[in-house]
Design a protein around this motif. Structure first.
Motif, PDB file in Angstrom:
ATOM      1  N   LEU A 141       0.842  -1.198   0.000  1.00 43.36           N
ATOM      2  CA  LEU A 141       0.000   0.000   0.000  1.00 43.36           C
ATOM      3  C   LEU A 141       0.874   1.244   0.000  1.00 43.36           C
ATOM      4  O   LEU A 141       1.828   1.345   0.774  1.00 43.36           O
ATOM      5  N   GLY A 142       0.551   2.197  -0.853  1.00 47.57           N
ATOM      6  CA  GLY A 142       1.299   3.443  -0.868  1.00 47.57           C
ATOM      7  C   GLY A 142       0.943   4.289  -2.069  1.00 47.57           C
ATOM      8  O   GLY A 142       0.258   3.835  -2.994  1.00 47.57           O
ATOM      9  N   ASP A 143       1.405   5.513  -2.055  1.00 43.21           N
ATOM     10  CA  ASP A 143       1.121   6.427  -3.155  1.00 43.21           C
ATOM     11  C   ASP A 143       1.858   6.011  -4.418  1.00 43.21           C
ATOM     12  O   ASP A 143       2.766   5.172  -4.395  1.00 43.21           O
ATOM     13  N   SER A 144       1.482   6.636  -5.514  1.00 43.58           N
ATOM     14  CA  SER A 144       2.118   6.356  -6.798  1.00 43.58           C
ATOM     15  C   SER A 144       3.603   6.687  -6.740  1.00 43.58           C
ATOM     16  O   SER A 144       4.007   7.707  -6.189  1.00 43.58           O
ATOM     17  N   GLY A 145       4.415   5.801  -7.317  1.00 42.78           N
ATOM     18  CA  GLY A 145       5.854   6.040  -7.378  1.00 42.78           C
ATOM     19  C   GLY A 145       6.635   5.639  -6.157  1.00 42.78           C
ATOM     20  O   GLY A 145       7.836   5.927  -6.065  1.00 42.78           O
ATOM     21  N   THR A 146       5.993   4.969  -5.187  1.00 39.56           N
ATOM     22  CA  THR A 146       6.685   4.634  -3.938  1.00 39.56           C
ATOM     23  C   THR A 146       7.317   3.234  -3.950  1.00 39.56           C
ATOM     24  O   THR A 146       7.814   2.781  -2.929  1.00 39.56           O
ATOM     25  N   GLY A 147       7.284   2.552  -5.099  1.00 45.30           N
ATOM     26  CA  GLY A 147       7.981   1.270  -5.208  1.00 45.30           C
ATOM     27  C   GLY A 147       7.106   0.035  -5.112  1.00 45.30           C
ATOM     28  O   GLY A 147       7.626  -1.081  -5.032  1.00 45.30           O
ATOM     29  N   LYS A 148       5.798   0.207  -5.113  1.00 49.31           N
ATOM     30  CA  LYS A 148       4.908  -0.949  -4.955  1.00 49.31           C
ATOM     31  C   LYS A 148       5.074  -1.950  -6.105  1.00 49.31           C
ATOM     32  O   LYS A 148       5.257  -3.151  -5.883  1.00 49.31           O
ATOM     33  N   THR A 149       4.985  -1.446  -7.329  1.00 46.94           N
ATOM     34  CA  THR A 149       5.093  -2.332  -8.487  1.00 46.94           C
ATOM     35  C   THR A 149       6.481  -2.943  -8.586  1.00 46.94           C
ATOM     36  O   THR A 149       6.630  -4.112  -8.957  1.00 46.94           O
ATOM     37  N   HIS A 150       7.507  -2.165  -8.246  1.00 48.32           N
ATOM     38  CA  HIS A 150       8.872  -2.695  -8.239  1.00 48.32           C
ATOM     39  C   HIS A 150       8.952  -3.910  -7.314  1.00 48.32           C
ATOM     40  O   HIS A 150       9.448  -4.977  -7.710  1.00 48.32           O
ATOM     41  N   LEU A 151       8.446  -3.770  -6.101  1.00 46.15           N
ATOM     42  CA  LEU A 151       8.486  -4.881  -5.151  1.00 46.15           C
ATOM     43  C   LEU A 151       7.616  -6.042  -5.614  1.00 46.15           C
ATOM     44  O   LEU A 151       7.992  -7.209  -5.461  1.00 46.15           O
ATOM     45  N   LEU A 152       6.459  -5.736  -6.182  1.00 49.19           N
ATOM     46  CA  LEU A 152       5.555  -6.785  -6.648  1.00 49.19           C
ATOM     47  C   LEU A 152       6.226  -7.631  -7.723  1.00 49.19           C
ATOM     48  O   LEU A 152       6.198  -8.869  -7.678  1.00 49.19           O
TER      49      LEU A 152
END
Length: 272
Positions: free
Chosen positions: A126-137
């Motif tokens: 969970l987090g705002d856009s650009g905070t690394g969520k997709t990178h980690l996923l």
């Protein structure tokens, strides 16, 4: 059958003396038949190296079989990652964990090990856009795929569209079954688009099919309290949140743009 009448073990096969060209031809033919491409390619060079090192026949056999197994593992990893359909390449080694100061040390390494996937536990980013969520996923999904697990990455909108088309073609049960058999479903952009009631219900079928049995890793820029805007029906939204948070690993990536900070850091490095 009494001990006296037991069949004797087969006699060892006779060893045929072959010239080097004949031996190489036999190796190539056998490797094609047995689908051993690495041995076919490397046998001659490894045999010469083994002779120089004075390895025993058993040691040479172990070396060349290990080489074949290693190459198969590498091909399997590549195939699993390709089947996952990640939109881009992302690795945990490229992620700056310092950007998540509240994350306990070792969390990402633990998740990369995949034990949570074996237990069927969810992961929520969970987090705002650009905070690394997709990178980690993607990075965690890639690690799982390289360990031999069946992984699929898909955005929420793309998955819902696929389910709607499958339902219209009377193929829904087949598609749901395919997603249910995955070891890990990486569901990105949860909460980015508002789903109509039919799409929300179809997505819920996928989540329910995997509940407490197979893992879902999802990324969202909206807190759980706002998921009702995505799933429209408050009861359905509550049911989705309940299933995705039970025994879940929840990582808050915050509000500071990891992507923007990384870009600024590169610019500063370039200037200096």
């Amino acid at each position: 059958m009494s001990p006296a009448t037991k069949l004797a073990p087969p006699a060892p096969s006779a060893v045929t003396a072959l010239s080097d060209p004949a031996a190489e031809a036999a190796i190539h033919a056998a490797c094609r038949l047995l689908a051993l491409p690495t041995i076919r390619t490397e046998a001659v060079a490894m045999a010469e190296a083994s002779a120089k090192q004075r390895l025993s026949h058993k040691a040479f056999l172990a070396e060349i079989l290990t080489a074949e197994c290693d190459e198969r593992d590498a091909r399997r990893q590549i195939r699993r990652v390709k089947e996952a359909r990640f939109p881009r390449t992302k690795r945990l080694t490229d992620f700056n964990a310092d950007a998540l100061p509240d994350l306990p040390p070792g969390t990402l390494a633990h998740l990369a090990g995949g034990a949570w996937i074996d237990k069927g536990e969810p992961l929520v980013l969970l987090g705002d856009s650009g905070t690394g969520k997709t990178h980690l996923l993607i990075a965690l999904g890639t690690a799982a795929a390289e360990q031999g697990r069946r992984v699929r990455y898909v955005t929420t909108a793309a998955l819902v569209n696929e389910l709607v088309e499958a339902a219209d073609d009377k193929q829904l049960s087949r598609v749901v079954g395919r997603y249910a058999r995955l070891d890990l479903l990486c569901l990105d952009e949860v909460g980015y688009v508002r789903l109509d009631p039919r799409g929300a219900e179809l997505l819920f079928q996928i989540i329910t099919a995997r509940e407490e049995r197979a893992s879902i890793a999802c990324a969202s820029n909206a807190p759980f309290s706002e998921w009702g805007a995505t799933f429209t029906d408050p009861r359905l939204a509550a049911a989705v949140v309940d299933r995705l948070t039970f025994n879940a690993h929840i990582i808050q990536t915050g509000t500071r743009s990891y992507r923007l900070n990384t870009t600024r850091g590169k610019r500063r490095t370039t200037k200096t």
